[in-house]
Scaffold this motif. Structure first.
Motif, PDB file in Angstrom:
ATOM      1  N   ALA A  96       0.837  -1.207   0.000  1.00 30.93           N
ATOM      2  CA  ALA A  96       0.000   0.000   0.000  1.00 30.93           C
ATOM      3  C   ALA A  96       0.867   1.250   0.000  1.00 30.93           C
ATOM      4  O   ALA A  96       0.605   2.201  -0.744  1.00 30.93           O
ATOM      5  CB  ALA A  96      -0.934  -0.017   1.211  1.00 30.93           C
ATOM      6  N   ARG A  97       1.913   1.243   0.829  1.00 28.73           N
ATOM      7  CA  ARG A  97       2.812   2.407   0.880  1.00 28.73           C
ATOM      8  C   ARG A  97       3.492   2.611  -0.473  1.00 28.73           C
ATOM      9  O   ARG A  97       3.579   3.738  -0.964  1.00 28.73           O
ATOM     10  CB  ARG A  97       3.852   2.232   1.982  1.00 28.73           C
ATOM     11  CG  ARG A  97       4.790   3.435   2.086  1.00 28.73           C
ATOM     12  CD  ARG A  97       5.676   3.411   3.298  1.00 28.73           C
ATOM     13  NE  ARG A  97       6.459   2.187   3.392  1.00 28.73           N
ATOM     14  CZ  ARG A  97       7.200   1.869   4.444  1.00 28.73           C
ATOM     15  NH1 ARG A  97       7.262   2.674   5.481  1.00 28.73           N
ATOM     16  NH2 ARG A  97       7.884   0.751   4.459  1.00 28.73           N
ATOM     17  N   SER A  98       3.938   1.522  -1.099  1.00 27.81           N
ATOM     18  CA  SER A  98       4.614   1.616  -2.407  1.00 27.81           C
ATOM     19  C   SER A  98       3.704   2.180  -3.486  1.00 27.81           C
ATOM     20  O   SER A  98       4.148   2.910  -4.368  1.00 27.81           O
ATOM     21  CB  SER A  98       5.116   0.244  -2.843  1.00 27.81           C
ATOM     22  OG  SER A  98       6.135  -0.186  -1.977  1.00 27.81           O
ATOM     23  N   SER A  99       2.419   1.831  -3.399  1.00 27.10           N
ATOM     24  CA  SER A  99       1.476   2.314  -4.414  1.00 27.10           C
ATOM     25  C   SER A  99       0.883   3.677  -4.057  1.00 27.10           C
ATOM     26  O   SER A  99       0.094   4.232  -4.820  1.00 27.10           O
ATOM     27  CB  SER A  99       0.345   1.302  -4.617  1.00 27.10           C
ATOM     28  OG  SER A  99      -0.473   1.250  -3.461  1.00 27.10           O
ATOM     29  N   GLY A 100       1.245   4.198  -2.889  1.00 23.25           N
ATOM     30  CA  GLY A 100       0.763   5.515  -2.486  1.00 23.25           C
ATOM     31  C   GLY A 100      -0.677   5.532  -1.999  1.00 23.25           C
ATOM     32  O   GLY A 100      -1.304   6.586  -1.973  1.00 23.25           O
ATOM     33  N   THR A 101      -1.193   4.383  -1.610  1.00 27.52           N
ATOM     34  CA  THR A 101      -2.571   4.330  -1.122  1.00 27.52           C
ATOM     35  C   THR A 101      -2.582   4.183   0.403  1.00 27.52           C
ATOM     36  O   THR A 101      -1.619   3.701   1.000  1.00 27.52           O
ATOM     37  CB  THR A 101      -3.357   3.154  -1.731  1.00 27.52           C
ATOM     38  OG1 THR A 101      -2.703   1.929  -1.382  1.00 27.52           O
ATOM     39  CG2 THR A 101      -3.433   3.259  -3.239  1.00 27.52           C
ATOM     40  N   LEU A 121       5.215   2.350   9.716  1.00 28.46           N
ATOM     41  CA  LEU A 121       4.505   1.756   8.582  1.00 28.46           C
ATOM     42  C   LEU A 121       2.994   1.845   8.801  1.00 28.46           C
ATOM     43  O   LEU A 121       2.250   2.173   7.867  1.00 28.46           O
ATOM     44  CB  LEU A 121       4.927   0.294   8.393  1.00 28.46           C
ATOM     45  CG  LEU A 121       4.246  -0.470   7.263  1.00 28.46           C
ATOM     46  CD1 LEU A 121       4.468   0.205   5.907  1.00 28.46           C
ATOM     47  CD2 LEU A 121       4.727  -1.918   7.234  1.00 28.46           C
ATOM     48  N   ALA A 122       2.540   1.582   9.997  1.00 25.94           N
ATOM     49  CA  ALA A 122       1.108   1.666  10.291  1.00 25.94           C
ATOM     50  C   ALA A 122       0.595   3.089  10.061  1.00 25.94           C
ATOM     51  O   ALA A 122      -0.445   3.293   9.422  1.00 25.94           O
ATOM     52  CB  ALA A 122       0.829   1.222  11.725  1.00 25.94           C
ATOM     53  N   ARG A 123       1.311   4.087  10.561  1.00 22.52           N
ATOM     54  CA  ARG A 123       0.876   5.479  10.383  1.00 22.52           C
ATOM     55  C   ARG A 123       0.901   5.895   8.915  1.00 22.52           C
ATOM     56  O   ARG A 123       0.046   6.661   8.465  1.00 22.52           O
ATOM     57  CB  ARG A 123       1.747   6.432  11.201  1.00 22.52           C
ATOM     58  CG  ARG A 123       1.350   6.448  12.669  1.00 22.52           C
ATOM     59  CD  ARG A 123       1.866   7.653  13.419  1.00 22.52           C
ATOM     60  NE  ARG A 123       1.381   8.939  12.972  1.00 22.52           N
ATOM     61  CZ  ARG A 123       0.183   9.457  13.237  1.00 22.52           C
ATOM     62  NH1 ARG A 123      -0.699   8.763  13.918  1.00 22.52           N
ATOM     63  NH2 ARG A 123      -0.134  10.665  12.824  1.00 22.52           N
ATOM     64  N   ALA A 124       1.861   5.386   8.159  1.00 22.27           N
ATOM     65  CA  ALA A 124       1.979   5.764   6.749  1.00 22.27           C
ATOM     66  C   ALA A 124       0.880   5.155   5.891  1.00 22.27           C
ATOM     67  O   ALA A 124       0.557   5.694   4.827  1.00 22.27           O
ATOM     68  CB  ALA A 124       3.346   5.347   6.216  1.00 22.27           C
ATOM     69  N   THR A 125       0.301   4.055   6.327  1.00 25.23           N
ATOM     70  CA  THR A 125      -0.623   3.325   5.453  1.00 25.23           C
ATOM     71  C   THR A 125      -2.060   3.225   5.959  1.00 25.23           C
ATOM     72  O   THR A 125      -2.955   2.924   5.181  1.00 25.23           O
ATOM     73  CB  THR A 125      -0.102   1.895   5.215  1.00 25.23           C
ATOM     74  OG1 THR A 125       0.067   1.246   6.473  1.00 25.23           O
ATOM     75  CG2 THR A 125       1.212   1.918   4.443  1.00 25.23           C
TER      76      THR A 125
END
Length: 150
Positions: A96-101, A121-125
């Motif tokens: 999800a992070r890699s795809s920007g979602t 990672l949790a906060r970013a996604t």
């Protein structure tokens, strides 16, 4: 024993009753009952209608859930809620992070955020998190998402 938590026997106060089956698929709760209600439960147990207090309470809870099933169905249809257990692993969140979602998580049941998911990672996604039931995640991830919990 089959993993069932027996009720506490302290009859001197409103008696808390602990409910649970196995740690992997349930969460323990405490219910305070008045003396008369507790007496009725104990009578039904002593008469063999239920195996123990926990059995009685689980049955009562399931009956009420079934009684209000229309409310649950309508809410799930309106809110796009996932039913049951949903596991979020590091690989899924990294994708999800890699795809920007970002994810808006809504679970009725059990939501598990894997132990190898970092708070960053949790906060970013995870944009929002609503769990009706139980959330299993590390204390650090729960703290990182505290402002996103509904």
């Amino acid at each position: 024993m089959d993993g069932t938590m027996e009720a506490l026997e302290d009859m001197g106060h409103e008696t808390p009753i602990r409910i649970g089956t196995r740690a992997a698929d349930s969460e323990k709760i405490t219910v305070n009952l008045g003396y008369v209600d507790l007496g009725h439960v104990d009578l039904l147990v002593s008469e063999g209608a239920y195996a123990n207090r926990s059995d009685f309470i689980r049955t009562a809870v399931r009956n009420q859930i079934a009684h209000h099933a229309d409310i649950t169905r309508q809410s799930v249809a309106r809110k796009a809620v996932e039913l049951g257990m949903r596991h979020y692993g590091r690989a899924e969140l990294e994708a999800a992070r890699s795809s920007g979602t970002t994810l808006d998580i809504r679970v009725l049941g059990l939501a598990v955020i894997a132990a190898d998911v970092s708070p960053d990672l949790a906060r970013a996604t995870i944009a929002s998190l609503e769990v009706l039931g139980s959330l299993q995640a590390s204390p650090a991830v729960k703290r990182a998402l505290a402002d996103r919990l509904r």
